[in-house]
Write a protein that holds these residues in place. Structure first.
Motif, PDB file in Angstrom:
ATOM      1  N   ASP A 181      -1.725 -10.337  -6.355  1.00 25.21           N
ATOM      2  CA  ASP A 181      -1.997  -8.986  -6.836  1.00 25.21           C
ATOM      3  C   ASP A 181      -1.627  -7.998  -5.737  1.00 25.21           C
ATOM      4  OD1 ASP A 181      -4.932  -7.095  -7.950  1.00 25.21           O
ATOM      5  OD2 ASP A 181      -2.796  -6.863  -8.399  1.00 25.21           O
TER       6      ASP A 181
ATOM      7  N   TYR B 157      -4.333  -7.171  -3.159  1.00 24.12           N
ATOM      8  CA  TYR B 157      -5.727  -6.951  -3.625  1.00 24.12           C
ATOM      9  C   TYR B 157      -6.423  -8.283  -3.853  1.00 24.12           C
ATOM     10  CZ  TYR B 157      -5.117  -1.963  -3.678  1.00 24.12           C
ATOM     11  OH  TYR B 157      -4.930  -0.668  -3.272  1.00 24.12           O
TER      12      TYR B 157
ATOM     13  N   HIS C  43     -14.167  -8.809  -5.022  1.00 22.74           N
ATOM     14  CA  HIS C  43     -13.642 -10.161  -5.162  1.00 22.74           C
ATOM     15  C   HIS C  43     -12.812 -10.507  -3.917  1.00 22.74           C
ATOM     16  CE1 HIS C  43     -11.016  -7.158  -7.068  1.00 22.74           C
ATOM     17  NE2 HIS C  43     -10.089  -7.753  -6.375  1.00 22.74           N
TER      18      HIS C  43
ATOM     19  N   LYS D 218      -9.627  -8.017 -16.818  1.00 24.48           N
ATOM     20  CA  LYS D 218      -8.887  -6.771 -16.988  1.00 24.48           C
ATOM     21  C   LYS D 218      -7.375  -7.013 -16.988  1.00 24.48           C
ATOM     22  CE  LYS D 218     -12.293  -3.573 -15.168  1.00 24.48           C
ATOM     23  NZ  LYS D 218     -12.289  -2.408 -16.060  1.00 24.48           N
ATOM     24  N   PHE D 219      -6.968  -8.169 -16.591  1.00 19.84           N
ATOM     25  CA  PHE D 219      -5.532  -8.490 -16.603  1.00 19.84           C
ATOM     26  C   PHE D 219      -5.191  -9.391 -17.773  1.00 19.84           C
ATOM     27  CE2 PHE D 219      -5.189  -7.974 -11.702  1.00 19.84           C
ATOM     28  CZ  PHE D 219      -5.330  -6.616 -11.859  1.00 19.84           C
TER      29      PHE D 219
ATOM     30  N   PHE E 201     -10.583  -9.927 -12.563  1.00 19.65           N
ATOM     31  CA  PHE E 201      -9.177  -9.552 -12.485  1.00 19.65           C
ATOM     32  C   PHE E 201      -8.319 -10.803 -12.604  1.00 19.65           C
ATOM     33  CE2 PHE E 201      -9.572  -5.066 -12.039  1.00 19.65           C
ATOM     34  CZ  PHE E 201     -10.852  -4.896 -11.547  1.00 19.65           C
TER      35      PHE E 201
ATOM     36  N   ARG F 293     -11.236   3.267   1.547  1.00 19.63           N
ATOM     37  CA  ARG F 293     -11.143   3.401   0.090  1.00 19.63           C
ATOM     38  C   ARG F 293     -11.685   2.083  -0.437  1.00 19.63           C
ATOM     39  NH1 ARG F 293      -8.348   0.198  -4.035  1.00 19.63           N
ATOM     40  NH2 ARG F 293      -7.965   1.556  -5.841  1.00 19.63           N
TER      41      ARG F 293
ATOM     42  N   ASP G 144     -12.286  -0.578  -3.250  1.00 20.94           N
ATOM     43  CA  ASP G 144     -11.662  -1.034  -4.496  1.00 20.94           C
ATOM     44  C   ASP G 144     -12.711  -1.432  -5.536  1.00 20.94           C
ATOM     45  OD1 ASP G 144      -9.073  -1.973  -5.741  1.00 20.94           O
ATOM     46  OD2 ASP G 144     -10.202  -3.842  -5.793  1.00 20.94           O
ATOM     47  N   VAL G 145     -12.581  -0.865  -6.751  1.00 26.15           N
ATOM     48  CA  VAL G 145     -13.481  -1.150  -7.893  1.00 26.15           C
ATOM     49  C   VAL G 145     -14.919  -1.422  -7.440  1.00 26.15           C
ATOM     50  CG1 VAL G 145     -11.747  -1.922  -9.537  1.00 26.15           C
ATOM     51  CG2 VAL G 145     -12.750  -3.600  -7.981  1.00 26.15           C
TER      52      VAL G 145
ATOM     53  N   GLU H  32     -13.474   3.771  -5.645  1.00 24.39           N
ATOM     54  CA  GLU H  32     -12.699   3.710  -6.885  1.00 24.39           C
ATOM     55  C   GLU H  32     -13.651   3.268  -7.978  1.00 24.39           C
ATOM     56  OE1 GLU H  32     -10.293   0.381  -7.781  1.00 24.39           O
ATOM     57  OE2 GLU H  32      -8.865   1.521  -8.960  1.00 24.39           O
TER      58      GLU H  32
ATOM     59  N   LYS I 242      -5.425   0.703 -23.459  1.00 25.94           N
ATOM     60  CA  LYS I 242      -4.268   0.931 -22.580  1.00 25.94           C
ATOM     61  C   LYS I 242      -2.981   0.400 -23.181  1.00 25.94           C
ATOM     62  CE  LYS I 242      -2.486  -0.078 -17.938  1.00 25.94           C
ATOM     63  NZ  LYS I 242      -2.830  -0.460 -16.557  1.00 25.94           N
TER      64      LYS I 242
ATOM     65  N   HIS J 210      -0.886   3.606  -7.485  1.00 32.45           N
ATOM     66  CA  HIS J 210      -0.066   2.400  -7.656  1.00 32.45           C
ATOM     67  C   HIS J 210      -0.402   1.625  -8.928  1.00 32.45           C
ATOM     68  CE1 HIS J 210      -3.892   1.291  -6.210  1.00 32.45           C
ATOM     69  NE2 HIS J 210      -3.639   0.022  -6.345  1.00 32.45           N
ATOM     70  N   ASP J 211      -1.447   2.109  -9.634  1.00 37.06           N
ATOM     71  CA  ASP J 211      -1.842   1.435 -10.884  1.00 37.06           C
ATOM     72  C   ASP J 211      -1.421   2.235 -12.107  1.00 37.06           C
ATOM     73  OD1 ASP J 211      -5.062   0.513  -9.495  1.00 37.06           O
ATOM     74  OD2 ASP J 211      -3.188  -0.625  -9.565  1.00 37.06           O
TER      75      ASP J 211
ATOM     76  N   GLU K 224      -0.476  -7.959 -13.951  1.00 32.36           N
ATOM     77  CA  GLU K 224      -1.089  -7.423 -15.175  1.00 32.36           C
ATOM     78  C   GLU K 224      -0.019  -7.213 -16.244  1.00 32.36           C
ATOM     79  OE1 GLU K 224      -2.137  -3.239 -15.211  1.00 32.36           O
ATOM     80  OE2 GLU K 224      -3.888  -3.665 -16.441  1.00 32.36           O
TER      81      GLU K 224
ATOM     82  N   ARG L  82       2.116  -0.886 -14.244  1.00 32.58           N
ATOM     83  CA  ARG L  82       1.812  -0.377 -12.904  1.00 32.58           C
ATOM     84  C   ARG L  82       3.076  -0.381 -12.030  1.00 32.58           C
ATOM     85  NH1 ARG L  82      -3.537  -3.399 -10.931  1.00 32.58           N
ATOM     86  NH2 ARG L  82      -2.152  -5.217 -10.978  1.00 32.58           N
TER      87      ARG L  82
HETATM   88  O1  TEU Z   1      -7.710  -1.335  -9.659  1.00 33.47           O
HETATM   89  C1  TEU Z   1      -8.663  -1.641 -10.652  1.00 33.47           C
HETATM   90  C2  TEU Z   1      -8.329  -0.932 -11.866  1.00 33.47           C
HETATM   91  O2  TEU Z   1      -9.177  -0.262 -12.446  1.00 33.47           O
HETATM   92  C3  TEU Z   1      -6.932  -0.991 -12.377  1.00 33.47           C
HETATM   93  O3  TEU Z   1      -6.264  -2.106 -11.832  1.00 33.47           O
HETATM   94  C4  TEU Z   1      -7.042  -1.190 -13.891  1.00 33.47           C
HETATM   95  O4  TEU Z   1      -8.233  -1.899 -14.145  1.00 33.47           O
HETATM   96  C5  TEU Z   1      -5.911  -2.054 -14.371  1.00 33.47           C
HETATM   97  O5  TEU Z   1      -4.732  -1.363 -14.124  1.00 33.47           O
HETATM   98  C6  TEU Z   1      -6.135  -2.328 -15.855  1.00 33.47           C
HETATM   99  O6  TEU Z   1      -5.811  -1.174 -16.576  1.00 33.47           O
HETATM  100  C7  TEU Z   1      -7.970  -1.860  -8.371  1.00 33.47           C
HETATM  101  C8  TEU Z   1      -6.660  -1.764  -7.598  1.00 33.47           C
HETATM  102  O7  TEU Z   1      -6.272  -0.386  -7.522  1.00 33.47           O
HETATM  103  C9  TEU Z   1      -5.631  -2.580  -8.352  1.00 33.47           C
HETATM  104  O8  TEU Z   1      -4.340  -2.431  -7.765  1.00 33.47           O
HETATM  105  C10 TEU Z   1      -6.067  -4.040  -8.306  1.00 33.47           C
HETATM  106  O9  TEU Z   1      -5.173  -4.804  -9.072  1.00 33.47           O
HETATM  107  C11 TEU Z   1      -7.480  -4.191  -8.890  1.00 33.47           C
HETATM  108  O10 TEU Z   1      -8.411  -3.218  -8.423  1.00 33.47           O
HETATM  109  C12 TEU Z   1      -8.065  -5.549  -8.493  1.00 33.47           C
HETATM  110  O11 TEU Z   1      -8.285  -5.538  -7.099  1.00 33.47           O
END
Ligand code: TEU
Length: 559
Positions: free
Chosen positions: A61, A64, A104, A145-146, A165, A199, A201-202, A256, A294, A330-331, A389, A416
């Motif tokens: 990922d 990540y 994670h 989520k993926f 994820f 920052r 992450d989630v 985030e 989405k 980046h997402d 994803e 993404r």
């Molecule tokens: O992103 C989490 C997140 O909310 C997005 O990845 C979204 O859930 C996903 O695009 C589904 O629509 C963070 C990071 O920014 C992302 O790059 C990572 O892949 C993810 O967490 C897991 O670490």
């Protein structure tokens, strides 16, 4: 030695290192590549550089999925390179913000390798393990989520582990105080190295409902997010991090927040709560998701976009919270392609988006390439994609009955990877990004979309951003102005004012291709701003109306 809350008039530049600048011919960017470009970033007036994960990772990922929180992946360089980056930034009174991924870890992390080896291994409860359901299947119906189930079965110890994820990203068990201590330790390690912020992450997913109940499908079949988003102990955990690390080292922090609420973000970012400095939320980037889905398409809802921006400006102001302002990361696909015209009116559109965002209250984030007007790529076929994803969802869309062309089209629009193509530095071979084979294709428009030409042209998008950041630092109303929306449902215009009684900033943004007339409410007095010291960003109206505001007309349709 920074004044308290110094980041309220700062701007942040987000670097996706894999696609920023390659100095080793590897085809992927590296830390030294970023250090080489600090003065380019400084030229914008940036204070903080958010560097996305460069830790040891199998790259399932793109970093990540962290396999070692204390070491730099050799693909990105060495710890000495990181130390040099910190010191070069500090020389320029700039700051490094690192990306911390602790909801994670990678399943290649030694903690997970230990945990999976036996049920009584001391690291077992660093992760979330559950017995199979009666039918031998996953413990509940949560989906990743993926795509696919959020649980993976581990043969050796005959239990499932949670993966919200990718299946190689195992959720850490924050109920376990040893895990919480590990996070305090790793944050402290980086803080001691001179990093100025994080920052996270989630970070609002770290507290799961201990019952792990099935989801009744009220949002979507097996969605599950209700049971781990803004969970029961999330604020307790974050306050613990603040007390042990953030406040000790006076760090700037941004959470985030996946699928969160305004009320929660007020709690996460109101200084009295002592949690984060600010939060990202994503509601404004779902106005083109039919029923919040989405992977279906619809044109974006302009009125909903304006309403969400307004609700969050007013709500966070009222609640004492603080927004991280952004269109891109980046997402997300590039906002330039998503909300405006990335072709005939690319230059005007990029400036329109910049002004619309930077006039709002909060700390603005610029994602690499945004400042030079990089659009979504022109995709040819699925072999060009790299994002886990996107690749998973292509298969799932086929299973849902889409034709290959339909599935590919949806991925082209939503992926993404739209924002992950390498930075375009100049018109030399491969845009000056690499002399090796790039890990993902390079946008072939680099001969006329590149940083070098943008820096040279005083009327460029790059210099538009520089002026906005300059104004944020020299005109207080950008930081403390109270927000009010001025357009009542106008079909093409988003207009708002920010006032702190001395000054009023007015931003009128025309998101359409036609010239529009927009009458300001007559309560705006007619006397020119006295301190028009800042370079005004004017539209090309043939007369500048005399107002007591800095007026930024962005009717790009009339250029
Ligand atoms: O992103 C989490 C997140 O909310 C997005 O990845 C979204 O859930 C996903 O695009 C589904 O629509 C963070 C990071 O920014 C992302 O790059 C990572 O892949 C993810 O967490 C897991 O670490």
């Amino acid at each position: 030695n920074q004044p308290k809350d110094w980041w309220r008039n700062s701007a942040v530049y987000q670097v996706y290192p894999k696609s920023f600048n390659d100095t080793t011919r590897s085809g992927t960017g590296d830390i030294r590549g970023l250090t080489e470009k600090i003065d380019y970033i400084k030229g914008l007036g940036i204070d903080i550089v958010w560097l996305q994960p460069v830790y040891v990772s199998p790259q399932n990922d793109n970093g990540y999925d962290v396999a070692d929180y204390y070491n730099i992946d050799p693909a990105y360089g060495t710890m000495e390179d990181l130390d040099e980056l910190v010191s070069e930034l500090k020389k320029r009174n700039m700051h490094l913000m690192l990306d911390i991924v602790v909801n994670h870890s990678s399943t290649e992390h030694r903690w997970f390798q230990e945990a999976k080896s036996s049920r009584d291994n001391p690291y077992r409860n660093y992760y979330i393990w559950k017995d199979p359901a009666e039918d031998g299947g996953p413990p509940n119906n949560w989906q990743s989520k993926f795509g696919g189930p959020a649980w993976q079965f581990e043969e050796e110890t005959q239990q499932y582990y949670l993966t919200l994820f990718d299946k190689t990203q195992a959720d850490l068990n924050w109920e376990n105080e040893k895990v919480r201590q590990e996070v305090v330790d790793l944050l402290t390690f980086w803080a001691k190295k001179g990093v100025s912020g994080f920052r996270m992450d989630v970070i609002n997913l770290i507290s799961k409902n201990p019952e792990f109940p099935d989801d009744d499908g009220s949002i979507a079949p097996g969605d599950g997010r209700r049971f781990y988003t803004d969970g029961p102990r999330v604020h307790e955990y974050i306050k613990e991090l603040n007390e042990n690390v953030f406040s000790t080292y006076h760090l700037v922090t941004v959470g985030e927040m996946s699928s969160t609420t305004l009320e929660q973000c007020i709690q996460y970012s109101n200084p009295e709560q002592q949690e984060f400095s600010m939060t990202f939320n994503f509601h404004h980037l779902k106005v083109d998701y039919p029923n919040g889905q989405k992977w279906e398409l619809k044109p974006y809802d302009f009125e909903e976009l304006k309403k969400i921006l307004t609700d969050w400006q007013a709500g966070m102001q009222q609640g004492g919270g603080w927004n991280a302002l952004f269109w891109n990361n980046h997402d997300q696909p590039r906002a330039l392609s998503r909300f405006t015209d990335d072709d005939e009116y690319r230059n005007e559109s990029a400036k329109l988006l910049a002004t619309t965002l930077h006039g709002l209250q909060g700390t603005p984030y610029i994602y690499q390439g945004e400042e030079i007007g990089m659009p979504n790529p022109k995709w040819n076929d699925m072999t060009e994609f790299r994002d886990i994803e996107s690749l998973n969802m292509y298969e799932i869309l086929l299973q849902r009955g889409k034709t290959p062309d339909e599935a590919a089209h949806i991925v082209h629009v939503r992926s993404r990877d739209n924002s992950r193509l390498p930075m375009l530095w100049d018109d030399s071979d491969q845009a000056g990004f690499t002399t090796g084979t790039p890990w993902i294709k390079i946008d072939e428009r680099y001969p006329f979309i590149n940083a070098q030409s943008q820096v040279k042209d005083p009327n460029s998008i790059y210099h538009h951003y520089r002026k906005l950041i300059e104004m944020r630092k020299s005109i207080p109303v950008f930081v403390d102005g109270r927000y009010m929306r001025l357009d009542e449902g106008h079909p093409q215009v988003y207009a708002y004012a920010r006032t702190n009684d001395e000054q009023t900033l007015v931003v009128i943004s025309n998101f359409s291709k036609e010239t529009v007339k927009f009458e300001l409410p007559n309560k705006f007095t007619k006397n020119l701003m006295k301190n028009a010291s800042a370079e005004l960003l004017l539209g090309n109206t043939d007369e500048v109306p005399e107002f007591s505001q800095i007026i930024m007309l962005q009717p790009y349709g009339s250029y």
